[in-house]
Design a protein around this motif. Structure first.
Motif, PDB file in Angstrom:
ATOM      1  N   PRO A  33      28.985 -41.701  18.088  1.00  0.00           N
ATOM      2  CA  PRO A  33      27.640 -42.277  18.176  1.00  0.00           C
ATOM      3  C   PRO A  33      27.749 -43.799  18.348  1.00  0.00           C
ATOM      4  N   HIS A  34      27.044 -44.362  19.319  1.00  0.00           N
ATOM      5  CA  HIS A  34      27.168 -45.780  19.624  1.00  0.00           C
ATOM      6  C   HIS A  34      25.973 -46.260  20.436  1.00  0.00           C
ATOM      7  N   LEU A  35      25.923 -47.557  20.642  1.00  0.00           N
ATOM      8  CA  LEU A  35      24.942 -48.179  21.527  1.00  0.00           C
ATOM      9  C   LEU A  35      25.693 -48.931  22.616  1.00  0.00           C
ATOM     10  N   ASP A  36      25.150 -48.889  23.821  1.00  0.00           N
ATOM     11  CA  ASP A  36      25.745 -49.626  24.928  1.00  0.00           C
ATOM     12  C   ASP A  36      25.385 -51.103  24.804  1.00  0.00           C
ATOM     13  N   LEU A  37      26.278 -51.964  25.215  1.00  0.00           N
ATOM     14  CA  LEU A  37      26.038 -53.402  25.267  1.00  0.00           C
ATOM     15  C   LEU A  37      26.194 -53.868  26.708  1.00  0.00           C
ATOM     16  N   ASP A  38      25.369 -54.821  27.118  1.00  0.00           N
ATOM     17  CA  ASP A  38      25.510 -55.394  28.455  1.00  0.00           C
ATOM     18  C   ASP A  38      26.667 -56.378  28.516  1.00  0.00           C
ATOM     19  N   ALA A  39      27.053 -56.918  27.364  1.00  0.00           N
ATOM     20  CA  ALA A  39      28.179 -57.858  27.298  1.00  0.00           C
ATOM     21  C   ALA A  39      28.857 -57.710  25.944  1.00  0.00           C
ATOM     22  N   CYS A  40      30.143 -57.975  25.913  1.00  0.00           N
ATOM     23  CA  CYS A  40      30.897 -57.906  24.656  1.00  0.00           C
ATOM     24  C   CYS A  40      30.564 -59.115  23.786  1.00  0.00           C
ATOM     25  N   PRO A  41      30.465 -58.931  22.479  1.00  0.00           N
ATOM     26  CA  PRO A  41      30.194 -60.060  21.579  1.00  0.00           C
ATOM     27  C   PRO A  41      31.233 -61.169  21.770  1.00  0.00           C
ATOM     28  N   GLY A  42      30.747 -62.378  21.895  1.00  0.00           N
ATOM     29  CA  GLY A  42      31.641 -63.517  22.055  1.00  0.00           C
ATOM     30  C   GLY A  42      32.300 -63.600  23.414  1.00  0.00           C
ATOM     31  N   GLY A  43      31.903 -62.755  24.346  1.00  0.00           N
ATOM     32  CA  GLY A  43      32.495 -62.779  25.683  1.00  0.00           C
ATOM     33  C   GLY A  43      33.941 -62.339  25.706  1.00  0.00           C
ATOM     34  N   ALA A  44      34.318 -61.424  24.792  1.00  0.00           N
ATOM     35  CA  ALA A  44      35.703 -60.981  24.660  1.00  0.00           C
ATOM     36  C   ALA A  44      36.251 -60.359  25.932  1.00  0.00           C
ATOM     37  N   VAL A  45      35.393 -59.700  26.695  1.00  0.00           N
ATOM     38  CA  VAL A  45      35.817 -59.031  27.933  1.00  0.00           C
ATOM     39  C   VAL A  45      34.833 -59.387  29.036  1.00  0.00           C
ATOM     40  N   LYS A  46      35.347 -59.791  30.168  1.00  0.00           N
ATOM     41  CA  LYS A  46      34.495 -60.054  31.323  1.00  0.00           C
ATOM     42  C   LYS A  46      34.064 -58.712  31.918  1.00  0.00           C
ATOM     43  N   PRO A  47      32.822 -58.603  32.389  1.00  0.00           N
ATOM     44  CA  PRO A  47      32.326 -57.329  32.927  1.00  0.00           C
ATOM     45  C   PRO A  47      33.212 -56.721  34.017  1.00  0.00           C
ATOM     46  N   GLU A  48      33.861 -57.534  34.808  1.00  0.00           N
ATOM     47  CA  GLU A  48      34.724 -56.985  35.847  1.00  0.00           C
ATOM     48  C   GLU A  48      36.011 -56.364  35.283  1.00  0.00           C
ATOM     49  N   ASP A  49      36.348 -56.726  34.032  1.00  0.00           N
ATOM     50  CA  ASP A  49      37.556 -56.185  33.391  1.00  0.00           C
ATOM     51  C   ASP A  49      37.280 -54.981  32.501  1.00  0.00           C
ATOM     52  N   GLY A  50      36.071 -54.924  31.932  1.00  0.00           N
ATOM     53  CA  GLY A  50      35.756 -53.832  31.024  1.00  0.00           C
ATOM     54  C   GLY A  50      34.386 -53.996  30.404  1.00  0.00           C
ATOM     55  N   PHE A  51      34.186 -53.340  29.260  1.00  0.00           N
ATOM     56  CA  PHE A  51      32.885 -53.361  28.596  1.00  0.00           C
ATOM     57  C   PHE A  51      33.068 -52.994  27.127  1.00  0.00           C
ATOM     58  N   CYS A  52      32.006 -53.199  26.346  1.00  0.00           N
ATOM     59  CA  CYS A  52      32.050 -52.917  24.917  1.00  0.00           C
ATOM     60  C   CYS A  52      30.909 -51.997  24.506  1.00  0.00           C
ATOM     61  N   ARG A  53      31.143 -51.298  23.419  1.00  0.00           N
ATOM     62  CA  ARG A  53      30.134 -50.465  22.778  1.00  0.00           C
ATOM     63  C   ARG A  53      30.127 -50.841  21.301  1.00  0.00           C
ATOM     64  N   ILE A  54      28.982 -50.656  20.653  1.00  0.00           N
ATOM     65  CA  ILE A  54      28.836 -51.030  19.248  1.00  0.00           C
ATOM     66  C   ILE A  54      28.382 -49.818  18.443  1.00  0.00           C
ATOM     67  N   ALA A  55      28.856 -49.748  17.204  1.00  0.00           N
ATOM     68  CA  ALA A  55      28.450 -48.673  16.297  1.00  0.00           C
ATOM     69  C   ALA A  55      28.393 -49.238  14.885  1.00  0.00           C
ATOM     70  N   LEU A  56      27.574 -48.622  14.061  1.00  0.00           N
ATOM     71  CA  LEU A  56      27.501 -48.976  12.653  1.00  0.00           C
ATOM     72  C   LEU A  56      28.102 -47.849  11.835  1.00  0.00           C
ATOM     73  N   SER A  57      28.881 -48.236  10.836  1.00  0.00           N
ATOM     74  CA  SER A  57      29.464 -47.271   9.905  1.00  0.00           C
ATOM     75  C   SER A  57      29.274 -47.836   8.515  1.00  0.00           C
ATOM     76  N   GLY A  58      28.203 -47.396   7.851  1.00  0.00           N
ATOM     77  CA  GLY A  58      27.872 -47.966   6.547  1.00  0.00           C
ATOM     78  C   GLY A  58      27.519 -49.433   6.715  1.00  0.00           C
ATOM     79  N   ALA A  59      28.246 -50.302   6.013  1.00  0.00           N
ATOM     80  CA  ALA A  59      28.001 -51.744   6.085  1.00  0.00           C
ATOM     81  C   ALA A  59      28.957 -52.430   7.053  1.00  0.00           C
ATOM     82  N   GLU A  60      29.571 -51.657   7.945  1.00  0.00           N
ATOM     83  CA  GLU A  60      30.509 -52.223   8.909  1.00  0.00           C
ATOM     84  C   GLU A  60      29.983 -52.078  10.333  1.00  0.00           C
ATOM     85  N   VAL A  61      30.336 -53.045  11.153  1.00  0.00           N
ATOM     86  CA  VAL A  61      30.023 -53.030  12.572  1.00  0.00           C
ATOM     87  C   VAL A  61      31.335 -52.800  13.308  1.00  0.00           C
ATOM     88  N   LEU A  62      31.332 -51.834  14.201  1.00  0.00           N
ATOM     89  CA  LEU A  62      32.522 -51.525  14.991  1.00  0.00           C
ATOM     90  C   LEU A  62      32.254 -51.881  16.447  1.00  0.00           C
TER      91      LEU A  62
END
Length: 97
Positions: A33-62
């Motif tokens: 289970p996750h949410l799509d992101l248009d950009a990785c937090p902090g610009g960790a990955v450029k869109p042409e190289d890849g992408f990020c997804r985010i999920a919550l697990s209790g009090a943690e962000v993945l």
């Protein structure tokens, strides 16, 4: 969810050393289970190289980072933050790039 993450983290190094895909995006999309992101937090990955997804697990962000590959994107890394640490680092608002 924690077992899956432990397996991901433990198995990731040998898989990348062999250039094999430990977890494809298709497998992730179906099972995590996750949410799509248009950009990785902090610009960790450029869109042409890849992408990020985010999920919550209790009090943690993945943050799941995927890199484009052949034939499909592959999980490259997972970053885990305490919720308050994530908010302190990246803020509480999201602006689409």
């Amino acid at each position: 969810m924690r077992i899956l993450l432990a397996l991901l983290l433990l198995g990731a190094a040998p898989a990348f050393a062999e250039k094999a895909c430990f977890l494809s995006y298709a497998g992730f999309e179906e099972k995590v289970p996750h949410l799509d992101l248009d950009a990785c937090p902090g610009g960790a990955v450029k869109p042409e190289d890849g992408f990020c997804r985010i999920a919550l697990s209790g009090a943690e962000v993945l943050i799941y980072e995927f890199r484009h590959g052949d034939p499909e994107p592959c999980l490259a890394r997972v970053d885990r933050y305490a919720f308050n640490d994530f908010v302190a680092r990246f803020g509480t608002t999201y602006t689409k790039p």
